[in-house]
Design a protein around this motif. Structure first.
Motif, PDB file in Angstrom:
ATOM      1  N   ALA A  28       5.184  -1.683  -2.898  1.00  0.00           N
ATOM      2  CA  ALA A  28       5.107  -2.015  -1.301  1.00  0.00           C
ATOM      3  C   ALA A  28       4.812  -1.253  -0.399  1.00  0.00           C
ATOM      4  CB  ALA A  28       6.772  -2.415  -1.126  1.00  0.00           C
ATOM      5  N   ASP A  31       1.031  -1.329   0.202  1.00  0.00           N
ATOM      6  CA  ASP A  31       0.608  -2.543   0.851  1.00  0.00           C
ATOM      7  C   ASP A  31       0.716  -3.891   0.116  1.00  0.00           C
ATOM      8  OD1 ASP A  31       0.480  -1.440   3.663  1.00  0.00           O
ATOM      9  OD2 ASP A  31      -1.431  -0.501   3.135  1.00  0.00           O
ATOM     10  N   LYS A  33       2.680  -7.010  -1.333  1.00  0.00           N
ATOM     11  CA  LYS A  33       3.941  -7.878  -1.104  1.00  0.00           C
ATOM     12  C   LYS A  33       4.502  -7.739  -2.458  1.00  0.00           C
ATOM     13  CE  LYS A  33       4.853 -10.521   2.086  1.00  0.00           C
ATOM     14  NZ  LYS A  33       5.179 -11.879   2.641  1.00  0.00           N
ATOM     15  N   ASN A  81       7.528  -4.709   3.175  1.00  0.00           N
ATOM     16  CA  ASN A  81       6.698  -5.572   2.004  1.00  0.00           C
ATOM     17  C   ASN A  81       7.555  -5.711   0.944  1.00  0.00           C
ATOM     18  OD1 ASN A  81       4.380  -5.986   3.491  1.00  0.00           O
ATOM     19  ND2 ASN A  81       3.759  -3.794   2.977  1.00  0.00           N
ATOM     20  N   TYR A 119       3.783 -13.573  -2.933  1.00  0.00           N
ATOM     21  CA  TYR A 119       4.009 -11.992  -3.082  1.00  0.00           C
ATOM     22  C   TYR A 119       2.706 -11.859  -4.000  1.00  0.00           C
ATOM     23  CZ  TYR A 119       8.639 -12.715  -1.621  1.00  0.00           C
ATOM     24  OH  TYR A 119       9.996 -13.164  -1.060  1.00  0.00           O
TER      25      TYR A 119
END
Length: 266
Positions: A28, A31, A33, A81, A119
């Protein structure tokens, strides 16, 4: 489409939940998800990111057994994230209740399919057993990471897990791959740690991640504060190790996606 990775080992105390929470948080921070799925009735991944098990309104149990929409159970965490599909002790009863459901081995696959596109990575912290919950996790996953502690009897029980993975590959999920073995609780000063590294590498060779998770006090303390180690102490050895593992995972995926490359089957 996200990549779903199960983190599994039926042997307790190997760093499975520690790896689930901290690898998820590290991805996360890089960067990506990420959804962390707590598929363990002990709920340690849930408390490990700061939630009280008694205050949860909906968990993975309700999604699996009662058909509650997955989105309604997902919670945000302190890490940008990173989201959580939580668990608590109710999940203990799920295996019995799922026995009567159609395609009982694929219930989690259906639960995650509803949110998969939201995600980059979905990490499943598996139950420390080879029961129906773990079978569901492996059936839903694209790959599996196996934590192995650098201690005596490290390889004990791995044969059963690998056999289960082969059965899943044959009957339920032909695409399942072993992402790799991650060595945990490593201490370079201890001869046994180095012997375990040699033994695991002898058996599994290139399937072992280059990053070792070293013994670290901050890493052990972080769960009691309800934080991934990167929030508890971003500069400690545990944080550095898990960021390194996350980067290695990303590089490995990039290499595997190159033309002519395939991931490793069990």
């Amino acid at each position: 489409m996200s990549k779903i990775i199960a983190i599994a080992n039926q042997k307790g105390g190997v760093g499975k939940t520690t790896t689930s929470v901290n690898l998820a948080a590290s991805l996360a921070v890089l960067d990506k998800k990420v959804l962390l799925v707590d598929a363990d009735p002990q709920g340690n991944s849930t408390t490990g990111v700061g939630y009280d098990l008694k205050s949860l309104e909906a968990t993975i149990y309700e999604c699996l057994v009662d058909g509650v929409e997955t989105e309604k159970a997902i919670l945000k965490t302190e890490v940008e994230n990173l989201s959580l599909l939580p668990s608590n002790i109710d999940l203990v009863g799920a295996e019995l209740e799922m026995l009567n459901l159609p395609e009982k081995e694929r219930v989690l696959t259906r639960v995650l399919a509803r949110v998969r596109d939201q995600y980059d990575y979905i990490l499943i912290d598996c139950s420390p057993s080879l029961g129906l919950l773990t079978v569901n996790s492996l059936a839903a996953a694209d790959s599996v990471i196996i934590p192995v502690q650098c201690q005596y009897f490290a390889l004990e029980g791995l044969g059963k897990l690998l056999n289960t993975i082969k059965i899943i590959q044959k009957r339920l999920n032909t695409e399942l791959r072993i992402e790799g073995f991650v060595l945990t609780m490593y201490d370079s000063r201890v001869r046994l740690s180095n012997q375990v590294v040699e033994e695991v590498k002898k058996h599994f060779d290139k399937m072992v991640f280059d990053t070792y998770i070293q013994q670290n006090v901050k890493l052990a303390e972080a769960p009691s504060f309800g934080k991934p180690v990167i929030l508890y102490d971003a500069e400690c050895r545990g944080s550095v190790n898990y960021l390194s593992l996350a980067n290695e995972l990303l590089e490995k995926q990039k290499a595997n996606e190159a033309p002519g490359k395939e991931q490793t089957k069990a």
